[in-house]
Write an enzyme that holds these catalytic residues in place. Sequence first.
Site, PDB file in Angstrom:
ATOM      1  N   GLY A 196      31.168  50.429  27.205  1.00 29.64           N
ATOM      2  CA  GLY A 196      31.400  50.350  25.769  1.00 29.64           C
ATOM      3  C   GLY A 196      30.694  49.207  25.049  1.00 29.64           C
ATOM      4  O   GLY A 196      30.634  49.216  23.819  1.00 29.64           O
ATOM      5  N   ASP A 197      30.152  48.238  25.792  1.00 29.96           N
ATOM      6  CA  ASP A 197      29.444  47.117  25.137  1.00 29.96           C
ATOM      7  C   ASP A 197      28.414  46.566  26.131  1.00 29.96           C
ATOM      8  O   ASP A 197      28.358  45.371  26.399  1.00 29.96           O
ATOM      9  CB  ASP A 197      30.457  46.026  24.737  1.00 29.96           C
ATOM     10  CG  ASP A 197      29.841  44.988  23.797  1.00 29.96           C
ATOM     11  OD1 ASP A 197      28.709  45.189  23.324  1.00 29.96           O
ATOM     12  OD2 ASP A 197      30.504  43.963  23.541  1.00 29.96           O
ATOM     13  N   LEU A 198      27.604  47.490  26.638  1.00 28.79           N
ATOM     14  CA  LEU A 198      26.781  47.160  27.812  1.00 28.79           C
ATOM     15  C   LEU A 198      25.432  46.529  27.447  1.00 28.79           C
ATOM     16  O   LEU A 198      24.379  47.081  27.725  1.00 28.79           O
ATOM     17  CB  LEU A 198      26.579  48.431  28.661  1.00 28.79           C
ATOM     18  CG  LEU A 198      26.043  48.226  30.081  1.00 28.79           C
ATOM     19  CD1 LEU A 198      26.905  47.271  30.874  1.00 28.79           C
ATOM     20  CD2 LEU A 198      25.922  49.567  30.789  1.00 28.79           C
TER      21      LEU A 198
END
Length: 288
Positions: A196-198
């Site tokens: 989700g926030d890679l």
Amino acid sequence: MNPNPVFRAIEAALCGYLARSVVIQSHLPVGGGCINNAFCIDTGAGKFFCKVNDVKKYPGMFEAEAKGLQVLKEANEIFVPSFIASGEDKGSAFLILEFIEPGKRVPDFSPLFGQALARMHRRTEKYFGLDHDNYIGSLRQSNKKHDRWVDFFIEERLLPQIQLAGFSGLRAKRFENLFKKLDDIFPAEKPSLLHGDLWSGNYMVSPQGAACLIDPSVYYGCREMDIAMTKLFGGFDIEFYDAYNREFPLEPGWQKRTDLCNLYPLLVHVNLFGGSYLYQMDSIINRF
Ligand code: ADP
């Protein structure tokens, strides 16, 4: 006894976890984070990683992070630090995790990471979303469940950020026009378990030399969101994408959808930092 109340609370939480009395011998700041104060805490019983923030500013942030790490750990594809404890004391919240001693990348670090991410993305659910809300950076992220990716993307990702930014007029109209096209642009795929926030700041190298995921904003979504995020600030090695595509090939045209996916993190950046991100965002909407 530690003079700072939050460190006393952390000490107590560690005593509970270890089921014996320990004393914090040092708490050295760890850099690299964006939101919280991070520390390497040394006790006679080993090192721990700890983040501290203002509970009023970010309610529930660490509980959501702990749950997200647990979901990724259960997927059992990529290494994640273990949860130790969390709590609050006098307006401060803390999260204690296993301390990851940064290692040296094994020679096939990137292909192994790409393959493992692809395997993680095969984990699916019946819906797009998650059973709890969380944060993206310091902003709240709604994970209300939807049956269709495009509905989730518009209603839980783009619209809340557009509203927060207060867009109106031509810019708002352009987003509305884009929304009508999204059904034809995104492939119909099952929901994937996402970090989700890679971006590159949200993985570390484990002591064994493999990728270790940190600071997730987990949900079940279109897997191209994670892939796009890896490219937002420079991109990972080509071997990462090749190995990913061998394991779980992306649908044709994924490269063209990267910018679309990244409208979400760009909107988040507009809301957090403004300025140049607005220009980057506009140039994407104008192309679609
Ligand atoms: P923030 O929530 O403020 O963005 P991060 O979770 O990204 O903070 O952590 C800040 C930094 O701390 C990371 O860039 C990384 O270098 C380091 N870090 C994160 N988790 C661990 C861990 N479990 N063990 C050791 N270092 C860590």
